[in-house]
Design an enzyme around this catalytic site. Structure first.
Site, PDB file in Angstrom:
ATOM      1  CB  CYS A  36      -1.052   0.002   1.102  1.00 18.95           C
ATOM      2  SG  CYS A  36      -0.668  -0.928   2.576  1.00 18.95           S
ATOM      3  NE  ARG A  52       2.501  -9.037   5.159  1.00 19.57           N
ATOM      4  CZ  ARG A  52       1.187  -8.982   5.014  1.00 19.57           C
ATOM      5  NH1 ARG A  52       0.404  -9.706   5.814  1.00 19.57           N
ATOM      6  NH2 ARG A  52       0.649  -8.211   4.103  1.00 19.57           N
ATOM      7  CD  GLN A  75      -0.271  -8.918   0.137  1.00 19.99           C
ATOM      8  OE1 GLN A  75       0.154  -7.816  -0.165  1.00 19.99           O
ATOM      9  NE2 GLN A  75      -0.983  -9.134   1.223  1.00 19.99           N
ATOM     10  CG  ASP A  77      -2.053  -5.634  -2.271  1.00 17.42           C
ATOM     11  OD1 ASP A  77      -3.255  -5.575  -1.946  1.00 17.42           O
ATOM     12  OD2 ASP A  77      -1.138  -5.079  -1.643  1.00 17.42           O
ATOM     13  CG  HIS A  79      -3.838  -0.545  -2.452  1.00 12.87           C
ATOM     14  ND1 HIS A  79      -2.676  -1.173  -2.816  1.00 12.87           N
ATOM     15  CD2 HIS A  79      -4.075  -0.884  -1.159  1.00 12.87           C
ATOM     16  CE1 HIS A  79      -2.207  -1.865  -1.775  1.00 12.87           C
ATOM     17  NE2 HIS A  79      -3.031  -1.707  -0.763  1.00 12.87           N
ATOM     18  CE  LYS A  86      -8.392  -8.817   9.709  1.00 15.20           C
ATOM     19  NZ  LYS A  86      -7.077  -9.374   9.936  1.00 15.20           N
ATOM     20  CG  HIS A 110      -5.737  -1.676   1.969  1.00 13.94           C
ATOM     21  ND1 HIS A 110      -4.378  -1.497   2.070  1.00 13.94           N
ATOM     22  CD2 HIS A 110      -6.308  -0.610   2.572  1.00 13.94           C
ATOM     23  CE1 HIS A 110      -4.138  -0.366   2.711  1.00 13.94           C
ATOM     24  NE2 HIS A 110      -5.295   0.195   3.037  1.00 13.94           N
TER      25      HIS A 110
END
Length: 640
Positions: A335, A364, A382, A384, A386, A466, A512
């Site tokens: 992000c 992570r 991911q 991912d 946004h 979330k 997200h």
RNA sequence: GCCGCAGUAGCUCAGUGGUAGAGCGCACCCUUGGUAAGGGUGAGGUCGGGAGUUCAAUCCUCCCCUGCGGCACCA
């Protein structure tokens, strides 16, 4: 006299202070023999408890599914008695029934080892064979406290103190052994039966809190009868066969190394599967109006301070100090990078919603004990994205994500999806007002989609609430995959704006979202869901062309070429081995389609196909076979 | 991170205080065969890493790493 109502609507009169056992006896001796508990006015209770006048009573036989928790809970008590008989002075904590069995937590100088289990189990079987009656006694608090103090049972005193004032303190006794317990229990230790097995020892924190002492837990599995126990054992063996760590090795998909704990080394076949998933998702996202971007893997501390990760997430980040003495961090999320991309140039309301997608690899630092194959790793990719939108577009965008994710899961054969809504955690950034709006938007979208969901208070991310999408696989296990999060905070922290129709600069709202979640994890789930037998469109090697004799080598090479030209992933096997050997090997590698070619096919220009999951073989013209296979190998949905 | 268990050939595993073995796999040879293992020969090991005890350690002790099962964690 009291009157009791039975489930069939009949009423029965019994003498005052009669119990459910008396009721069963009054109906018939064989029923009385089978009955181990009763449901009195909707609550499971002991047979020995006096029935209130007018109660609705249902008798529960030992083979009733509702008796299973009693069997398991009884066994927990038997386990604790056995342990204290074998090792006097061992302190007991809690021992509930759980899915498939039971456990009991103990506090002991030296924790149990696996070698102790058969010894304990033997003792348990003695206690069960003795058929000692369970009796329930109501004690005064002080009496109970005095007893457990004298017995050296500090955990029981803590549990006693946790019982709300006004509620009775009940003690269940089996012979000389007793336990603080809410009950209910069956008639005797014999009712617990022998269809159980102690399975493992484990550490477990007192009251599930890592700040507390670690106790020694013993787990067991238990069922009503041997057949059910055996079925469970078979199921466990089946789950082990599906283990993606084993299949990953057998199918040559990936491996791990000590030098990179929690990070995957993808082999060619595994990487193909991985790339197939990315290709599918890329197409679906493009169709849904996303644009793909890419952001740096390592960025300066100042960025993470702006985003709040440095303050809220540092212990999970890989940090890097460089030669120029700057603090960098490997991105744990995409992000902040996307915030910077959004920040380039002036955005108009006409640009919104802007959907930035990235197949970004995040790192992570997960706790060592959490690592588990592909399912819990320290670096993962991911899918991912946004979504930047106006507050007015928020609900619609949430709905669109929801529709997309459900459609994608269906394509992979996951029809059973649960949604979890996690709300503001203690450790968070942003105003209460923005949290109200974020949580409200997610709720509204879910209500509009008409999908049921479960709320998890306080489990949200530090920047926003979330949704989590949980898939149930072929053998009933749940896996968390996709997520959708609303965020008013990051746009504010980064000072992101768009120009509204009025000319005013306003802050966008940000979503997200990740649909597979982690590609690594999703790959692992797919492997387990399909037990390695991936559908044709996902199989890394879709077809093996194997020869029966050298005479067919030329034809096999030609067939492979034609199949590849139609987009199929094909291998040839021209080795000097018998066809039975080749078939066996490729079947074990879970190749879905095998084509065997001998002199016959070479002469006629045909192919003999053996398809996993179907009996026997089919011989077709090459052209026919290519059309058929290419059609079957297409992704499940026509992509736009 | 915490508790317990484990780490020997590519894989699955046996084994011993005196520097190691099986099956499968791999290589080569024979065999050219029709749908789940044809035969022979051979190569392959710093016995997870480090320290200690010992004349001698893969084996015993300690520390570390990694994995496994739980617990805790999981944006």
């Amino acid at each position: 006299m009291i009157h009791i109502r039975l489930p069939d609507g009949a009423s029965r009169a019994l003498s005052a202070s009669s119990t459910a056992a008396d009721l069963a006896a009054s109906i018939g001796p064989s029923l009385a023999k089978r009955t181990v508990a009763a449901i009195v006015d909707g609550r499971l209770s002991d047979l020995s408890a006096p029935l209130p006048d007018g109660a609705a009573v249902e008798l529960v036989a030992r083979d009733d599914p509702r008796a299973l928790d009693l069997i398991r809970h009884d066994l927990a008590h038997v386990l604790a008695e056995a342990v204290q008989a074998l090792w006097p002075g061992t302190r007991t904590a809690i021992g509930p029934a759980i899915e498939h069995g039971f456990y009991y937590d103990f506090d002991r100088e030296t924790p149990f080892t696996p070698e102790d289990l058969p010894v304990i189990e033997k003792k348990m079987r003695e206690i069960i064979a003795a058929r000692t009656p369970f009796t329930c006694e109501e004690w005064g608090r002080e009496e109970a406290r005095a007893h457990f103090e004298a017995a050296g049972e500090p955990y029981k005193i803590a549990l006693l103190d946790a019982i709300p004032k006004g509620e009775p303190v009940t003690i269940y006794r089996q012979g000389d052994w007793l336990d603080l317990c809410r009950g209910p229990h069956m008639r005797t230790t014999g009712d617990a039966g022998t269809a159980f097995r102690l399975t493992r020892v484990a550490g477990a924190y007192w009251r599930g809190d890592a700040n507390n002492k670690m106790l020694s837990r013993i787990y067991g599995v238990a069922f009503a009868d041997k057949v059910a126990l055996e079925a469970h054992m078979t199921m466990m063996a089946e789950a082990e066969k599906r283990d993606h760590r084993r299949l990953g090795r057998e199918m040559n998909l990936f491996h791990f190394e000590e030098v990179a704990p929690g990070s995957v080394f993808w082999h060619p076949n595994g990487w193909r599967l991985f790339q197939t998933l990315i290709g599918y998702m890329r197409a679906r996202q493009e169709e849904a109006g996303y644009v793909e971007v890419n952001s740096p893997d390592i960025m300066d501390r100042s960025l993470w301070e702006t985003s709040g990760h440095w303050q809220n997430y540092r212990e999970n980040m890989f940090l890097a100090k460089t030669q120029d003495d700057r603090d960098y961090a490997l991105k744990p999320m995409n992000c902040p990078g996307h915030m910077l991309i959004y920040g380039q140039g002036t955005k108009s309301y006409r640009d919104l919603p802007l959907k930035l997608a990235e197949f970004g690899k995040v790192h992570r630092y997960e706790p060592s004990g959490a690592l588990h194959g592909l399912l819990r790793v320290r670096s993962f990719t991911q899918d991912d994205a946004h979504i930047y939108c106006t507050p007015g577009q928020l609900t619609e965008e949430c709905l669109k994500v929801n529709d997309l994710v459900m459609s994608i899961y269906r394509d992979f054969g996951f029809g059973d999806v649960r949604i979890k809504l996690s709300t503001r955690p203690e450790n968070r950034i942003g105003s209460e007002e923005s949290w109200d709006r974020s949580e409200g938007a997610l709720r509204e979208a879910l209500d509009q989609a008409g999908h049921p969901y479960t709320i998890f208070e306080g489990e949200g991310a530090f920047y926003g609430p979330k949704l989590e999408y949980v898939l149930r696989d072929a053998i009933g296990r749940d896996w968390q995959c996709g997520t959708l999060q609303v965020d008013f905070n990051l746009p504010e922290r980064f000072g992101s704006t768009y120009v509204a129709p009025s000319g005013e600069k306003l802050a966008p709202v940000m979503l997200h979202r990740a649909l597979f979640g982690s590609l690594e994890r999703f790959t692992g789930i797919l492997i387990e869901h399909h037990a390695g037998h991936l559908p044709l469109w996902l199989a890394p090697i879709q077809v093996v062309v194997a020869t029966v004799t050298e005479a067919a080598d030329g034809w096999a090479t030609e067939v492979a070429k034609v199949l590849r030209a139609s987009g199929l992933r094909v291998e040839t096997d021209l080795r000097n081995e018998k066809i039975g050997y080749k078939v066996r090997e490729h079947a074990l590698r879970k190749v879905p389609v095998q084509i065997a070619l001998g002199a016959r096919e070479a002469e006629q220009g045909t192919v003999t196909i053996r398809r996993h999951g179907t009996e026997g073989t089919r011989t077709l013209d090459l052209g026919e076979a290519v059309d058929c296979l290419a059609r079957q190998a297409r992704p499940p949905r026509e992509l736009g």
